[in-house]
Write a protein that holds these residues in place. Structure first.
Motif, PDB file in Angstrom:
ATOM      1  N   ALA A 176       0.819  -1.215   0.000  1.00 41.41           N
ATOM      2  CA  ALA A 176       0.000   0.000   0.000  1.00 41.41           C
ATOM      3  C   ALA A 176       0.856   1.271   0.000  1.00 41.41           C
ATOM      4  O   ALA A 176       0.567   2.231   0.711  1.00 41.41           O
ATOM      5  CB  ALA A 176      -0.935  -0.008   1.203  1.00 41.41           C
ATOM      6  N   GLY A 177       1.904   1.255  -0.781  1.00 45.31           N
ATOM      7  CA  GLY A 177       2.756   2.441  -0.888  1.00 45.31           C
ATOM      8  C   GLY A 177       3.909   2.472   0.088  1.00 45.31           C
ATOM      9  O   GLY A 177       4.831   3.270  -0.067  1.00 45.31           O
ATOM     10  N   LEU A 178       3.882   1.627   1.124  1.00 44.49           N
ATOM     11  CA  LEU A 178       5.015   1.514   2.039  1.00 44.49           C
ATOM     12  C   LEU A 178       6.047   0.589   1.398  1.00 44.49           C
ATOM     13  O   LEU A 178       5.735  -0.546   1.032  1.00 44.49           O
ATOM     14  CB  LEU A 178       4.557   0.947   3.384  1.00 44.49           C
ATOM     15  CG  LEU A 178       3.629   1.833   4.214  1.00 44.49           C
ATOM     16  CD1 LEU A 178       3.092   1.053   5.414  1.00 44.49           C
ATOM     17  CD2 LEU A 178       4.363   3.088   4.689  1.00 44.49           C
ATOM     18  N   LYS A 179       7.266   1.060   1.276  1.00 46.33           N
ATOM     19  CA  LYS A 179       8.312   0.283   0.617  1.00 46.33           C
ATOM     20  C   LYS A 179       9.533   0.194   1.511  1.00 46.33           C
ATOM     21  O   LYS A 179       9.823   1.109   2.273  1.00 46.33           O
ATOM     22  CB  LYS A 179       8.721   0.928  -0.710  1.00 46.33           C
ATOM     23  CG  LYS A 179       7.631   0.998  -1.752  1.00 46.33           C
ATOM     24  CD  LYS A 179       8.157   1.632  -3.025  1.00 46.33           C
ATOM     25  CE  LYS A 179       7.086   1.753  -4.076  1.00 46.33           C
ATOM     26  NZ  LYS A 179       7.600   2.360  -5.325  1.00 46.33           N
ATOM     27  N   LYS A 180      10.237  -0.921   1.370  1.00 45.04           N
ATOM     28  CA  LYS A 180      11.487  -1.035   2.120  1.00 45.04           C
ATOM     29  C   LYS A 180      12.401  -2.064   1.461  1.00 45.04           C
ATOM     30  O   LYS A 180      11.955  -3.137   1.055  1.00 45.04           O
ATOM     31  CB  LYS A 180      11.207  -1.437   3.566  1.00 45.04           C
ATOM     32  CG  LYS A 180      12.461  -1.423   4.427  1.00 45.04           C
ATOM     33  CD  LYS A 180      12.151  -1.542   5.897  1.00 45.04           C
ATOM     34  CE  LYS A 180      13.442  -1.455   6.703  1.00 45.04           C
ATOM     35  NZ  LYS A 180      13.196  -1.550   8.154  1.00 45.04           N
ATOM     36  N   GLN A 181      13.677  -1.718   1.399  1.00 42.84           N
ATOM     37  CA  GLN A 181      14.694  -2.647   0.921  1.00 42.84           C
ATOM     38  C   GLN A 181      15.108  -3.546   2.082  1.00 42.84           C
ATOM     39  O   GLN A 181      15.256  -3.079   3.213  1.00 42.84           O
ATOM     40  CB  GLN A 181      15.922  -1.888   0.400  1.00 42.84           C
ATOM     41  CG  GLN A 181      15.709  -1.183  -0.919  1.00 42.84           C
ATOM     42  CD  GLN A 181      15.668  -2.149  -2.097  1.00 42.84           C
ATOM     43  OE1 GLN A 181      16.236  -3.247  -2.026  1.00 42.84           O
ATOM     44  NE2 GLN A 181      14.996  -1.749  -3.154  1.00 42.84           N
ATOM     45  N   CYS A 182      15.275  -4.832   1.825  1.00 42.10           N
ATOM     46  CA  CYS A 182      15.705  -5.746   2.885  1.00 42.10           C
ATOM     47  C   CYS A 182      16.616  -6.828   2.310  1.00 42.10           C
ATOM     48  O   CYS A 182      16.733  -6.979   1.095  1.00 42.10           O
ATOM     49  CB  CYS A 182      14.505  -6.380   3.585  1.00 42.10           C
ATOM     50  SG  CYS A 182      13.300  -7.086   2.478  1.00 42.10           S
TER      51      CYS A 182
END
Length: 786
Positions: A176-182
């Motif tokens: 929902a638009g929240l993004k994160k590299q992991c």
């Protein structure tokens, strides 16, 4: 002696072919049903029991008083696990996990075609509390870094071709638009089929705290699981933690308790704070069905064995005359029943192999006939019990004949013997009638559930999650969707539209009493898109900026709060702040009809409104869906258009009931079939035994119809007695089942009349066929053979 008995068994099979095949079909069908249900029950009871700490693994629950009743909820504060680990020496490990229904599928991108996956956030010790096998990574380290991600073996192969290549690789998750590299810190083995929660990856709870904030609050919204140390009595621990939150947060009313984690699946229903069943009810139900079907098959064996006793009296008499003891004869006849059972069991096993794919499709399982130790022991127990039940009465009955009377051809039939045989027929058809009533009532209730006016229009309504560019400009995205031909209306809201029973809901102090309100944040147009009807007031509107601070209640909330009409426009002290009521919406059902309508309010919320609801014009579904999919692909390159129709989500709440309905139809039909087989065999033996009488009657002028009536009436009376005895039992059982629904059909007399007429009609056709065959035989032939 063994060879001699085997030879006798073979000769009796040749001599009584009809009864042999009737018994073989009846017993093998009954055993096949029992085996299938045994596999299903075994699988149900094994769910979530694969964890190494199974006996010490618990979920923390809470009881909260609400309007004089106790509401049980699974939600707990986000920091409860840390507090319990630090302050309770009985706790070995504890973890916080986001609830399974919180998130739709995440989008995962590893620099190629993105994939959808189900994920959750969990604290560091997750893989030490739960025994999900790690193929790569260490259980105490994989979630230590808040930029980590632990993925399933299947996901690793999809994203990186193999589990070995996945470790240390980077990927991006988008929700929902929240993004994160992991970075992939571990790979876990694909979850077993008997895990109640199925997910594709786990993210550190620390990264979730970065999103929602780290401040201490006591909202009961997360799941807390713990492992107790060995030797700790969980009942004493329950007493110790009951007021734990109240001590930490004065004024809180929640009483904590723990329940075995594996019990969540079968024992998930609570009423007034007390465990009140769940899926275990269906496990018990189908166990009883298996038992009754097998008993019906055993009754056939007993009835046919005693009915043909007249044809074996000389064998018994001669054996007794030359010194055979009764025990020897008993073992002989038990051996015959054992041989019959084993042969039937082989046929049943073959039937199970053939039927298992269809049965798996019906039950949504992945059952297999793997002959491990448990299955072999279970199968042997079923076979031994069947052999003993089916063969014991005939064995004792046949071995009881007096040799002198037998050799003179005098076989007296006692009243007790006739009563027992007739009682067994009544028992068979009584069970069959209960099955017929159950099938009719369950079908009616499912139809009622599917067609009831729910207070909103679920037809042609789909929802999906905004991603990518859509989240950057929600209004622009919704406006573009609105222009697609075939789209009648569109709106957005945060979170899932359907709540499960007993969900975590806020409790509002209203005039000295706590009321549990369900609620949903919505944007402009959502109430109209859902098709909810306003009783008074109006929905949220862009034309009035002050609407964003107002609430819309349902009728049930207004009734519980005791508000006087007119409600719209009233300003109330709600949850510690002054709130104006914008309107009242008529009651609607988003939960299943097992649950009553709850107090509910709509609030305005566009901040996290990533769930898009679209109503499609009737008759344009295929064309409009294709246009939506193409638009989404063009608007959001690299993202998958993953949508769900709301009526599918609603119907998913009744999966168990639908399966019960379908399985009841099949098992009910089999029960009737096996009962008819027994009646068919008994009618045939009766006609054979009374052959001379029939011949004499026909010589004296009796018509075929009068002979048919003569032979049929005894059986018809038994079926009528079965109807009289079974219908009250069926009424009671169906009334209790319907009581599990807050909204249900009323039991109608015609259902019971139809069941009785159907059972009587089937019995008349079954017996009438044999009676007619006997009646049309030339009386000369009958008199010659007697």
């Amino acid at each position: 002696m063994l060879l001699h008995n085997l030879l006798l068994i073979y000769r009796n099979i040749k001599r009584f072919k009809h009864s042999f095949f009737i018994n073989l079909i009846g017993l093998s069908t009954g055993l096949a049903c029992t085996l299938l249900i045994y596999l299903w029950v075994n699988d149900e009871r094994s769910v979530d029991h694969f964890h190494q700490n199974d006996q010490r693994l618990f979920q923390v629950m809470g009881n909260l008083e609400n309007e004089g009743k106790v509401l049980t909820q699974s939600g707990t504060p986000k920091h409860l696990a840390e507090l319990l680990s630090a302050e309770m020496p009985e706790v070995e490990k504890a973890v916080t996990v986001t609830p399974p229904a919180w998130f739709p599928k995440f989008t995962l991108n590893a620099q190629h075609e993105p994939l959808k996956g189900v994920g959750k956030f969990a604290s560091v010790d997750f893989f030490q509390v739960f025994s999900y096998e790690l193929l790569q990574g260490s259980p105490n380290q994989v979630l230590a870094d808040k930029s980590a991600i632990v993925i399933s073996e299947k996901l690793a192969k999809s994203l990186f071709k193999s589990k070995e290549n996945a470790l240390g690789k980077s990927l991006e998750w988008d929700l929902a638009g929240l993004k994160k590299q992991c970075t992939v810190s571990g790979v876990f083995k694909n979850l077993p089929a008997n895990a109640s929660e199925q997910f594709d990856f786990v993210l550190p709870f620390e990264s979730f705290l970065d999103i929602i904030g780290r401040g201490v609050n006591w909202d009961n919204v997360f799941n807390t699981y713990l492992v107790l140390k060995k030797g700790v009595d969980h009942e004493r621990f329950n007493a110790k933690i009951a007021d734990f939150i109240q001590r930490k947060n004065p004024g809180a009313k929640v009483e904590l308790f723990i329940k075995p984690y594996a019990d969540n699946y079968l024992y998930g229903k609570y009423e007034n704070g007390i465990q009140a069943g769940g899926r275990i009810e269906y496990v018990r139900l189908f166990s009883l069905i298996a038992l009754f079907i097998l008993l019906i098959a055993c009754v056939n064996f007993m009835n046919l064995a005693t009915a043909k006793a007249a044809n074996r009296i000389k064998e018994v008499g001669i054996k007794k005359a030359i010194g055979a003891r009764r025990s020897t004869l008993i073992w002989q006849h038990l051996g015959e029943s054992t041989a019959m059972t084993l042969l039937s069991f082989l046929v049943a096993a073959l039937l199970v192999v053939l039927l298992l794919p269809a049965f798996n499709e019906l039950t949504g399982k992945q059952l297999a006939l793997n002959w491990n130790a448990n299955l072999i022991l279970g199968a042997l127990a079923i076979a031994a019990a069947t052999s003993l039940v089916a063969g014991s009465y005939p064995a004792f009955y046949l071995s009881s004949f007096k040799p002198v009377a037998v050799l003179k051809g005098k076989l007296s039939t006692s009243g007790g013997e006739l009563l027992a045989r007739k009682g067994l027929v009544v028992f068979q058809f009584g069970i069959s009638i209960v099955f017929i009533v159950a099938v009719l009532v369950i079908y009616q209730q499912i139809e009622f559930v599917q067609n009831k006016n729910l207070g909103y229009n679920k037809d042609n309504l789909l929802y999906f999650e905004m991603e990518g560019k859509a989240t950057a400009n929600p209004e622009g995205f919704l406006e573009a969707v609105r222009k697609i031909p075939g789209v009648e209306s569109v709106s957005n809201m945060p979170g899932n539209i359907v709540w499960g029973p007993g969900g975590n809901v806020p409790n509002v102090d209203w005039k000295g009493k706590k009321i549990a309100f369900q609620n949903a944040g919505v944007s402009y147009g959502m109430i109209e898109t859902l098709g909810c009807e306003m009783r008074s007031g109006r929905p949220f509107s862009k034309d009035f900026s002050a609407d964003t601070s107002k609430l819309i209640f349902n009728e049930e909330a207004v009734a519980v709060m005791g508000l006087s009409e007119p409600v719209a426009g009233q300003v109330i002290d709600f949850g510690g702040r002054k709130v104006e009521i914008l309107g009242v919406v008529k009651n609607f059902h988003l939960q299943s009809l097992h649950e009553p309508v709850k107090p509910f309010f709509f609030r305005f919320d566009r901040q996290y409104a990533a769930t898009v609801m679209v109503r499609i014009a009737a008759g344009t579904e295929k064309k409009t869906l294709a246009a939506l999919a193409q638009f989404y692909k063009d608007y959001n390159p690299g993202f998958v258009f993953d949508y769900t129709f709301l009526d599918q989500t609603y119907q998913a709440q009744y999966v168990a009931e639908k399966r019960v309905a379908v399985l009841s139809r099949y098992f009910g039909a089999l029960a009737v079939l096996i009962s008819c087989l027994g009646l068919f065999g008994l009618a045939a033996f009766t006609a054979e035994r009374r052959g001379k009488e029939i011949g004499v009657r026909k010589v004296l002028g009796a018509s075929v119809l009068s002979v048919v009536r003569l032979l049929s009436m005894d059986f018809v009376r038994l079926v009528l007695l079965a109807i009289v005895l079974a219908l009250p039992i069926a009424w009671y059982l169906m009334r209790e089942w319907l009581a599990s629904f807050t909204y249900h059909i009323e039991l109608q007399p015609w259902v019971f009349v139809l069941a009785g007429v159907a059972a009587l009609g089937i019995a008349i056709l079954t017996v009438g066929y044999q009676a007619f065959k006997a009646a049309i035989v030339n009386p000369v032939e009958s008199l010659k053979t007697e």
